[in-house]
Design a protein around this motif. Sequence first.
Motif, short mmCIF file in Angstrom:
data_model
loop_
_atom_site.label_atom_id
_atom_site.label_comp_id
_atom_site.label_asym_id
_atom_site.label_seq_id
_atom_site.Cartn_x
_atom_site.Cartn_y
_atom_site.Cartn_z
N ASP A 157 38.07 38.23 41.48
CA ASP A 157 37.52 38.22 40.13
C ASP A 157 38.10 37.06 39.31
O ASP A 157 37.38 36.38 38.57
CB ASP A 157 37.83 39.55 39.43
N ARG A 167 36.60 33.75 40.48
CA ARG A 167 35.22 33.60 39.99
C ARG A 167 35.23 33.21 38.50
O ARG A 167 34.35 32.45 38.05
CB ARG A 167 34.44 34.88 40.22
N SER A 168 36.20 33.72 37.76
CA SER A 168 36.31 33.33 36.35
C SER A 168 36.64 31.85 36.23
O SER A 168 36.12 31.15 35.35
CB SER A 168 37.40 34.17 35.65
N GLN A 173 40.71 42.02 45.39
CA GLN A 173 39.57 42.07 44.49
C GLN A 173 39.91 41.42 43.15
O GLN A 173 39.11 40.70 42.56
CB GLN A 173 39.15 43.53 44.27
N ARG A 174 41.15 41.66 42.69
CA ARG A 174 41.59 41.04 41.44
C ARG A 174 41.64 39.52 41.57
O ARG A 174 41.23 38.79 40.67
CB ARG A 174 42.96 41.59 41.05
#
Length: 356
Positions: A231, A234-235, A227-228
Amino acid sequence: MEKPSVDTSKLLPSRKAIVRGIQAFIVFSAAGTLLGLWWKRPAGFEMVLAGLDWRFIGLLIPLIGLDYWLGGMRYRLFLNGNHFPNVSLWDCMRSNWANMFMGAATPFQSGGGPAQMYVLWRKGVRVADSLLLSTVNLSATMVFFLLSSVVALLWIPPGLFGEDLSPAFRAGFIALGSFATLILLVLVFPKVAHVVLQKIAGLLPLRSAVAQDRRTRILGKIESELQRFGDGFRSILKFNKTGLALTVVATLVLFSNKYLMGYVVARAMGQEVPFDVFIGLQVIQLLLIYFAPTPGASGVAELSSVWLMGKLMPESILLIYAVLWRFFTTILAAIIGGFVLLHEVQAAEEPAVKST
């Protein structure tokens, strides 16, 4: 920029492991060279010197420089101070040299990533961010391998290695495609990647409650890490789409340049090798050594070079070609990386010495 509180001793293998890895690299490289010497006896060194084409030798210098520049640029595209810390191109190149040194000193090149993370951490980059950027670059590398494998299948004449090896090449292409797909799933669809890993882990015949509990905890940890990663990726998509696209381009040029370096070495030795077939064989070789289990692919690189290039060059110079190709593409950068890493470790120890 304040550095995160990380125990730097955990970022690198122990000094003893590094020494053993370097010793193994030397032993396996020497063994591969000696086996190549026994297998394909080289011509006299004087004959090779007399046949050198110095135009191509001069061309090697900018190609080597481009290899080092692109290795650092793939990280500098993100470490520009916008979303991640600002790290100079020179320090990104230094981290890449450290990667190549530790990759040459550890099995499966497993120490390369931690060494690069350590140098970047010394410049203020969080380990988590370095790991994310390494995964992005690994994804770009896998995409390149997939594309180059298709080119190799088109350029290498059918039957060059006999019909018996064709299924092996196809199986290798499938394995590579599966690995590349998994890496891309981790970045783009972390939840899907976690479901896939859960399915795979569920197939393991674990009967004891302790083993099942350990599996559950590991999967939970993997879920949070995936998940990290998602994220973070996506950044990158949000803040640095251009950098992501340029990283893919830089990776394509980087590895194409490595193939070209081998071709230039062959031409410098006076060999009129066909460009397309030679590059196709280089694709196969880079795939072999990229996943080789020995430190820095030592032994495997030398023997595979003698075996593959024996289809295009005379036996009398195969071993000399293998040694020169290996030196310019790997050993020289590993030597530079050894000095870089030694300097970083010594610089990290100096404050502790002064404080005492």
